[in-house]
Every structure is written in structure tokens, then in C-alpha cells.
Design an enzyme around this catalytic site. Structure first.
Site, PDB file in Angstrom:
ATOM      1  N   ASP A   1       0.855  -1.185   0.000  1.00 36.61           N
ATOM      2  CA  ASP A   1       0.000   0.000   0.000  1.00 36.61           C
ATOM      3  C   ASP A   1       0.894   1.239   0.000  1.00 36.61           C
ATOM      4  O   ASP A   1       1.672   1.447   0.934  1.00 36.61           O
ATOM      5  CB  ASP A   1      -0.891  -0.030   1.250  1.00 36.61           C
ATOM      6  CG  ASP A   1      -1.972   1.024   1.228  1.00 36.61           C
ATOM      7  OD1 ASP A   1      -2.166   1.672   0.179  1.00 36.61           O
ATOM      8  OD2 ASP A   1      -2.627   1.214   2.270  1.00 36.61           O
TER       9      ASP A   1
ATOM     10  N   ASP B   1      -3.077   2.619  -5.919  1.00 35.18           N
ATOM     11  CA  ASP B   1      -2.084   2.728  -4.839  1.00 35.18           C
ATOM     12  C   ASP B   1      -1.916   1.446  -4.032  1.00 35.18           C
ATOM     13  O   ASP B   1      -1.335   1.470  -2.949  1.00 35.18           O
ATOM     14  CB  ASP B   1      -2.452   3.875  -3.904  1.00 35.18           C
ATOM     15  CG  ASP B   1      -3.766   3.646  -3.178  1.00 35.18           C
ATOM     16  OD1 ASP B   1      -4.570   2.798  -3.639  1.00 35.18           O
ATOM     17  OD2 ASP B   1      -4.004   4.299  -2.150  1.00 35.18           O
ATOM     18  N   GLU B   2      -2.380   0.307  -4.531  1.00 35.06           N
ATOM     19  CA  GLU B   2      -2.222  -0.927  -3.770  1.00 35.06           C
ATOM     20  C   GLU B   2      -2.274  -2.150  -4.663  1.00 35.06           C
ATOM     21  O   GLU B   2      -2.864  -2.149  -5.743  1.00 35.06           O
ATOM     22  CB  GLU B   2      -3.281  -1.040  -2.670  1.00 35.06           C
ATOM     23  CG  GLU B   2      -4.707  -1.072  -3.185  1.00 35.06           C
ATOM     24  CD  GLU B   2      -5.725  -1.313  -2.079  1.00 35.06           C
ATOM     25  OE1 GLU B   2      -5.468  -2.166  -1.198  1.00 35.06           O
ATOM     26  OE2 GLU B   2      -6.782  -0.668  -2.118  1.00 35.06           O
TER      27      GLU B   2
END
Length: 367
Positions: A4, A105-106
Site C-alpha cells: 500500500d 495505490d495498492e
């Protein structure tokens, strides 16, 4: 592993302009109505010290930062963030047996083969992943290493920012038991509050709670999931993403000229948005299998509705009629005052029936 990127949008801005790192940085979605209308998408940790967090109105954030002269309120730059994300993801893929893209974002990666099933090797590999991401993008990320996806996701959030948390199988139950129930992915405020009414506050409480009572309260599927999760049990595999993205979508969202209380007031805007989405799909030569709408209400609550199609389509008429039907359905349920309206299509196939590259347009991600 679950990886993350820390406060992603705001950190991207810090990478672009290192001199702002010590200032409160807020990346915002401006509605355009007034200088202060819109919401905070992501705030850096300096801003969070003042009580600023994602999802709050810009005017509220400005009130919390009153007297802080160096606070920065920046507009969202989706194309730049996507480029940074792609660079970081490419570094991560190099160390994965299986790579699953979750969002800008992950991601999840399975490293069972590379680590030979050994958690000390997996921890060393996680440190290498963090180092490679920082070398390639100057971003920090937080990583959770665990026997399954659910525990890995919890672990990645355990020691942010720039954290690394390893949950070994023999410690999994002890790790999860002490957590508040809302740390379990999928347990939101409503479920948390109802569980609290039942005397369930921690995952340990939930693990020992009567399953049949949970089924009565939440239904079999949800009850079984949260009961197993509270024991650290999750058997969902990491799923290899197709080239680019498996969870692809094209989305457009606009701020209405004035709040709408009926579906009819939004028909003209809906048609224009559908036309824009359809043109993007046409340019990418993709057919879509799902249509959805997004309503942002005057209190900033999000209402979404989606519908899968019987077969993949590339018809504007079908896109528009489905979106209009979903809008009628959402607005007919109860009285709503809508500030922003969006349309989303997903589940793509190209002319050969294969998944294609994704198109991000996001209003709020990057925690």
C-alpha cells in the site's frame, strides 16, 4: 504480501516538489462551485496532525488549518499519479510469483515460490520490494506479509507510513484477536455499530460469538466471512492481473449546476456523461460488460448502483438506457439531493474478447 503506497496522491506531490514535504499538503477534488467547495482526497501526515483526513469538505479542512499559513490545497492530477503508480507497480512485479492489481495505490503479490514458503525469506523480500519502489519512484510504501490476503491487508495498515509488518501463521490468531472489529476488511461503520450493540468490539469477541446469531443478524454470506476473518481465516487466492489491469474501468463524474432532487433533472447531464464515457470506450476499442452510476449527495454520501449486461456491448443506446434505468431506480428509493453525477463502465473485452488496458479516473483514493 499487500503493498500500500503511503498517502499516495499527496506523496506524489511531495516527490514532484520536495520543498513542500514539511508543509500540510492536501490533494483535493474541487467541485468548481466556489473556491472552497469539494472534498479532500488525500492529506499528508503533517496535515493529519491538525485533524484533516480524506473525505472531509475542503471548507472543513481549511477551518482546521486556520492560522497555518503554509498549507497547500492542490488539485488532483490523475495522469501524473497513474504514471507514478505504473512505475512502482512494474518494480513490484519483478519480485512476484503472482501479481494482483487492486487500485492505483495498492496491490497483492504471492511470493510463496520465491520465498520457498519461509517467512524469514518473505520478510527479506518485502524489504527488497520497499527498497526497489523507493529507488524507482522515491515513494514509501507499507507492506503486510501474512499467510493470506486478509491478514496481509490488515498488516500493511498496522504500522504506517513506511511500515513492514509480518504475521506468521503461528501468531495469526493472536495478532487479529486484539484488533477492533472494524480493522477487518469489509466491516464498515454500520456493521461495527451493530456488533457493538451485541457486545462485540474486538476480533476476539467476534471469533467467539455464536455463528447462528451472526447469520440471523447479517445473513449467511457476511456472517460466515466476518466470523472466519476474526479467526484469521481467508482462502481467497491472489489472482493474476491481466496486462494492465483486471479491475479496469472508465468513469466520468461531473458537478451539477445545482443540486437535483429528481432523476428527470439529471437526464440531460446523464446523456452527456454517457456520451463522454462511450467515446472513451470507442477510442480504446473495448466492449463493456457492466454499467454503473455514482451519486454524490449534498452531505457527501456516495450512492452507487451497477448492473451486469447479458453480453458485452459497445452500444451507446444500451449504455444510456441502462444508466438511466439505474438513475431512476436510485432516485425512486427515497428522497435524495444530488450534487455530483457519474457513470462508470467496466468488465472490458477487446474485439478478440481479451481484457485491455484500464483507464483511471478517480475522485478519492490514495490513503
Amino acid at each position: 504480501m499487500h503493498i500500500d503506497f503511503d498517502y499516495f496522491f499527496a506523496q506524489c506531490e511531495e516527490v514532484r516538489r520536495p520543498e513542500i514535504r514539511q508543509r500540510p499538503v492536501l490533494v483535493c477534488v474541487f467541485s468548481g462551485r466556489t473556491e472552497d467547495s469539494g472534498v479532500v482526497s488525500t492529506a499528508n501526515y503533517v496535515a493529519r496532525k491538525y485533524g484533516v483526513k480524506s473525505g472531509i469538505p475542503i471548507r472543513v479542512a481549511k477551518a482546521k488549518l486556520a492560522g497555518v499559513d503554509d498549507a497547500l490545497f492542490l488539485p488532483l492530477d490523475a495522469s501524473y499519479y497513474r504514471q507514478v503508480s505504473e512505475n512502482a507497480m512494474s518494480a513490484i512485479k519483478e519480485h512476484a510469483d503472482v501479481f494482483e492489481h487492486v487500485g492505483i495505490d495498492e496491490c497483492f503479490i504471492d511470493v510463496s515460490g520465491r520465498a520457498n514458503g519461509r517467512f524469514d525469506a518473505a520478510e527479506a523480500l518485502a524489504r527488497t520490494v520497499k527498497q526497489r519502489v523507493q529507488e524507482r519512484t522515491k515513494l514509501t510504501c507499507s507492506v503486510g506479509v501474512a499467510p493470506n490476503k486478509m491478514l496481509a491487508k490488515i498488516a500493511s495498515d498496522y504500522n504506517k507510513p513506511d511500515g513492514l509488518t509480518v504475521v506468521r501463521p503461528e501468531n495469526a490468531l493472536q495478532f487479529v484477536s486484539a484488533l477492533d472489529v472494524d480493522k477487518i476488511p469489509g466491516i464498515g461503520p454500520k456493521t461495527r455499530d451493530r456488533l457493538a450493540e451485541l457486545g462485540v468490539k474486538t476480533a476476539g469477541d467476534l471469533a467467539s460469538f455464536d455463528l447462528f446469531r451472526l447469520i440471523k443478524e447479517f445473513g449467511k454470506k457476511t456472517a460466515t466471512y466476518i466470523h472466519n476473518a476474526a479467526k484469521g481465516i481467508d482462502d481467497e487466492p491472489v489472482m493474476e492481473s491481466a496486462e494492465g489491469e483486471r479491475r479496469q474501468q472508465i468513469m466520468r463524474i461531473v458537478t451539477l449546476k445545482k443540486d437535483a432532487q429528481s432523476a428527470e433533472e439529471m437526464y440531460a447531464d446523464l446523456e452527456e456523461i454517457c456520451r463522454d464515457v462511450y467515446e472513451s470506450a470507442t477510442e480504446k476499442k473495448v466492449a463493456f460488460g457492466s454499467v454503473g452510476i455514482i451519486l454524490v449527495l449534498d452531505d457527501l454520501e456516495n450512492v452507487t448502483r451497477s448492473r451486469g449486461l447479458k453480453a458485452h456491448a459497445s452500444s451507446f443506446e444500451l449504455l444510456h438506457s441502462t444508466a438511466r434505468s439505474l438513475l431512476d431506480e436510485a432516485m425512486g428509493e427515497k428522497k435524495r439531493s444530488v450534487r455530483r453525477l457519474g457513470v462508470r463502465i467496466s468488465d472490458f473485452q477487446d474485439s478478440s474478447g481479451q481484457n485491455t488496458l484500464f483507464d483511471y479516473f478517480t475522485a478519492r483514493q490514495g490513503e
